[in-house]
Design an enzyme around this catalytic site. Structure first.
Site, PDB file in Angstrom:
ATOM      1  N   CYS A   1       0.832  -1.208   0.000  1.00 55.36           N
ATOM      2  CA  CYS A   1       0.000   0.000   0.000  1.00 55.36           C
ATOM      3  C   CYS A   1       0.867   1.259   0.000  1.00 55.36           C
ATOM      4  O   CYS A   1       2.021   1.236   0.427  1.00 55.36           O
ATOM      5  CB  CYS A   1      -0.903   0.012   1.229  1.00 55.36           C
ATOM      6  SG  CYS A   1      -2.044  -1.373   1.335  1.00 55.36           S
TER       7      CYS A   1
ATOM      8  N   GLU B   1       0.682   3.924   1.888  1.00 51.98           N
ATOM      9  CA  GLU B   1       1.069   4.395   3.215  1.00 51.98           C
ATOM     10  C   GLU B   1       2.336   3.699   3.698  1.00 51.98           C
ATOM     11  O   GLU B   1       3.270   4.345   4.178  1.00 51.98           O
ATOM     12  CB  GLU B   1      -0.064   4.144   4.231  1.00 51.98           C
ATOM     13  CG  GLU B   1      -1.339   4.892   3.920  1.00 51.98           C
ATOM     14  CD  GLU B   1      -2.328   4.107   3.072  1.00 51.98           C
ATOM     15  OE1 GLU B   1      -3.537   4.305   3.253  1.00 51.98           O
ATOM     16  OE2 GLU B   1      -1.893   3.290   2.221  1.00 51.98           O
TER      17      GLU B   1
ATOM     18  N   CYS C   1      -6.088   0.696   5.135  1.00 48.49           N
ATOM     19  CA  CYS C   1      -6.396  -0.678   5.546  1.00 48.49           C
ATOM     20  C   CYS C   1      -5.857  -0.928   6.956  1.00 48.49           C
ATOM     21  O   CYS C   1      -5.093  -0.131   7.505  1.00 48.49           O
ATOM     22  CB  CYS C   1      -5.816  -1.677   4.549  1.00 48.49           C
ATOM     23  SG  CYS C   1      -4.015  -1.876   4.640  1.00 48.49           S
TER      24      CYS C   1
ATOM     25  N   CYS D   1      -1.984  -1.002   7.285  1.00 55.88           N
ATOM     26  CA  CYS D   1      -1.413   0.350   7.214  1.00 55.88           C
ATOM     27  C   CYS D   1      -1.687   1.122   8.495  1.00 55.88           C
ATOM     28  O   CYS D   1      -0.819   1.850   8.983  1.00 55.88           O
ATOM     29  CB  CYS D   1      -1.970   1.104   6.009  1.00 55.88           C
ATOM     30  SG  CYS D   1      -1.257   0.535   4.443  1.00 55.88           S
TER      31      CYS D   1
END
Length: 164
Positions: free
Chosen positions: A74, A76, A112, A115
């Protein structure tokens, strides 16, 4: 007998980008621009993250997909891990996350669970809240005062047994 526990999380709903501080606006625009560099050939969902650092610079991350699911990462975590690897001395003063379909407008999205845990770890490490900007509905922007607001019962090094 069970007793309810009520949590209160305060989020500022900012009407539009024009209502952000100059530093927030720079970070917000950088997160949105970062989506142009996402590698998302499978989901076609582009996510960008921008970190405002203590020296005034912006560090970016994007989602990176892989044909061997779940080997991607991801935006992040890409940003946070990249920053820690390349500039471990830097402190994060603010963070923004933006997302959009490959051929479309920005949409409300939140980080998510994985993250959120990593974000909480970085905030815990620097012992200082990290404000977060996320897209809200109808062009609004959600301003969180702390990353821990996304994970109120997060796990940290404080939860591990002491090592002697």
């Amino acid at each position: 007998m069970a007793q309810p526990l009520h949590l209160t999380i305060t989020i500022d709903v900012v009407a539009s980008e024009a209502d952000l501080t100059p530093a927030e606006a720079t970070t917000w625009q950088a997160a949105r621009a970062a989506t142009d560099h996402a590698y998302a050939p499978y989901s076609h969902f582009h996510v960008g993250t921008a970190l405002l650092l203590d020296d005034g610079t912006i560090f970016r991350g994007t989602n990176q997909e892989n044909a061997a699911f779940p080997s991607g990462l991801c935006a992040e975590r890409t940003a946070l891990f990249g920053l820690a690897a390349s500039q471990p001395e830097r402190r994060i003063l603010g963070m923004a996350v933006a997302a959009r379909p490959a051929q479309g407008e920005f949409v409300p999205v939140t980080s998510c669970g994985a993250c959120r845990q990593v974000m909480a770890e970085y905030e815990h490490r620097q012992k200082q809240p990290i404000p977060l900007l996320l897209q809200g509905p109808n062009g609004s922007i959600y301003r969180f005062h702390s990353l821990s607001d996304l994970l109120p019962f997060g796990f940290s090094s404080d939860d591990l047994p002491a090592v002697k």
